[in-house]
Design a protein around this motif. Sequence first.
Motif, PDB file in Angstrom:
ATOM      1  N   ALA A  54       0.704  -1.260  -0.211  1.00  0.00           N
ATOM      2  CA  ALA A  54       0.068  -0.104   0.110  1.00  0.00           C
ATOM      3  C   ALA A  54       0.801   1.245  -0.042  1.00  0.00           C
ATOM      4  CB  ALA A  54      -0.974   0.001   1.115  1.00  0.00           C
ATOM      5  N   VAL A  55       0.501   2.282   0.802  1.00  0.00           N
ATOM      6  CA  VAL A  55       1.114   3.383   0.822  1.00  0.00           C
ATOM      7  C   VAL A  55       2.914   3.517   1.175  1.00  0.00           C
ATOM      8  CG1 VAL A  55      -0.618   5.086   1.737  1.00  0.00           C
ATOM      9  CG2 VAL A  55       0.590   4.047   3.355  1.00  0.00           C
ATOM     10  N   ASN A  56       3.256   2.363   1.998  1.00  0.00           N
ATOM     11  CA  ASN A  56       4.532   2.093   2.027  1.00  0.00           C
ATOM     12  C   ASN A  56       5.263   1.448   1.030  1.00  0.00           C
ATOM     13  OD1 ASN A  56       4.576   3.415   4.752  1.00  0.00           O
ATOM     14  ND2 ASN A  56       4.001   1.447   5.829  1.00  0.00           N
ATOM     15  N   VAL A 103      -8.593   2.806  10.446  1.00  0.00           N
ATOM     16  CA  VAL A 103      -8.838   3.543   9.432  1.00  0.00           C
ATOM     17  C   VAL A 103     -10.059   3.637   9.083  1.00  0.00           C
ATOM     18  CG1 VAL A 103      -8.182   4.111   7.099  1.00  0.00           C
ATOM     19  CG2 VAL A 103      -6.180   3.215   8.674  1.00  0.00           C
ATOM     20  N   ASN A 109      -0.536   5.383   6.363  1.00  0.00           N
ATOM     21  CA  ASN A 109      -1.935   5.026   5.968  1.00  0.00           C
ATOM     22  C   ASN A 109      -2.826   5.862   6.637  1.00  0.00           C
ATOM     23  OD1 ASN A 109      -4.072   3.474   5.534  1.00  0.00           O
ATOM     24  ND2 ASN A 109      -3.244   1.612   6.259  1.00  0.00           N
ATOM     25  N   LYS A 146      -3.157   9.442   5.115  1.00  0.00           N
ATOM     26  CA  LYS A 146      -3.693   9.498   3.691  1.00  0.00           C
ATOM     27  C   LYS A 146      -5.174   8.990   3.788  1.00  0.00           C
ATOM     28  CE  LYS A 146      -2.805   7.598  -0.869  1.00  0.00           C
ATOM     29  NZ  LYS A 146      -2.031   6.417  -1.783  1.00  0.00           N
ATOM     30  N   ASN A 147      -5.483   8.019   4.709  1.00  0.00           N
ATOM     31  CA  ASN A 147      -6.937   7.333   4.469  1.00  0.00           C
ATOM     32  C   ASN A 147      -7.889   7.528   5.567  1.00  0.00           C
ATOM     33  OD1 ASN A 147      -6.105   5.954   2.010  1.00  0.00           O
ATOM     34  ND2 ASN A 147      -4.967   4.707   3.090  1.00  0.00           N
ATOM     35  N   THR A 151       6.242   8.576   6.371  1.00  0.00           N
ATOM     36  CA  THR A 151       5.623   7.004   6.770  1.00  0.00           C
ATOM     37  C   THR A 151       5.182   6.874   8.426  1.00  0.00           C
ATOM     38  OG1 THR A 151       7.949   6.298   7.136  1.00  0.00           O
ATOM     39  CG2 THR A 151       6.945   6.031   5.090  1.00  0.00           C
TER      40      THR A 151
END
Length: 435
Positions: A33-35, A258, A274, A277-278, A342
């Motif tokens: 995902a984002v990482n 989340v 995460n 962003k979400n 991060t």
Amino acid sequence: MKLKLSLSALALGLASLSAQAQTEIQWWHSMTAVNGEWVNDLAKNFNASQKDYKINPVFKGSYDESMTAAVAAFRAGNAPHILQVFEVGTATMMASKGVVVPVGKVMQDAGYKFDPTAYVPAVAGYYTAPSGQMLSFPFNSSTTVFYFNKDAFKAAGIDTSKPPATWPEVALAAAKLKANGHKCPFTTAWQGWTQLESFSTWHNTELATLGNGMRGTNARLVANSPLHVRHIENLGNMAKQGLFVYKGRANVPEASFVSGECAMITTSSGFYGNVAKNAKFGYGLSTLPYYPDVAGAPQNTVIGGASLWVMSGKKAEEYKGVATFFNYLSNAEVQSASHKRTGYLPITMAAFKLTEQSGFYKQNPGTDTAVNQMIRKTTDKSRGIRLGNYVQIRTIEDEEFEQVWAGKKTAKEALDSIIKRGNDLLERFEKANKG
């Protein structure tokens, strides 16, 4: 016409030679995902910064899966140059004779200045051998922190400026959230890491003998003390009352925070990207909860995340490429940008200072929590955890804790079983790695 064709062929040949001149470096990782996007961007930016080397990041599944794949690849003679290994695999990697090349040697051979004292002490110490040589390159180092849903707190009448700092306060907040209709007041990811390993170091209490295994392979688990029993018992009672809802192993429960389903979670600082962003709600970060009546608490939390190991059997030019990449990753600006993006720790003190000077922590309250938890002075009981076969021991922790949350075992029964089963694995590891 023939001349034109000859010139075209020559140009193609030169282009091919130019492409061949670029040394390719394979990097196996477990970031999703984002990482995963972050890892790809690091490689892309490094590749654009110079022309001699090309880093190829390859996702190889979960941490357990990538380690297994790397062992098989090494035996077949086609291991990657760089392997990302999570912290609980450190003792196993250290014991793998002839499989890895110490990062200190790789950097030195390539002519790069490599000073372990430039790194955050708790991070550097974890990946350093008793001889003082750094064995792997600190990469996505994290620690355990507490996240909370500010919107849910406000709705339940809980002060968001004073998040729960102690376990009794967590239970109290959970009760208020439940009374306000919240179906999942509190959950935890990485339960063995957060509720046993970090819990122990945060309370300056031994998880295992010999400095939690840092001083030898003959260490044994001792995490069934009255304090450990009390904590797991409390969580078990919270589970019975619907204040703590178990959502699964590893990082699976993070999705429930989340989405807004669970209002509080203890998990990795590396979850920040995460959430940022979400999450569609106001959120906050705070320190791991502790018991205020325990002498020496809070101390410091334990390192998590992973480091980069250099595999043996490669060419000198390839090792030079690995060193050049690691030197790029050590750059304070690169480090600071990664930390901000991060939530993983800035691995060098210079990157921490740069982030602080940029005003990031003031603009994003709580984002310095992980760093502050880790830069405290460590003790023999809190410096880190380095135990063999720990990947399997984590599975045992998961199995036993699940019995407690389901009301099928008492906290003492589960912890005693973790100690017995875990110590059998530690004994096996010690026998296999004598000398």
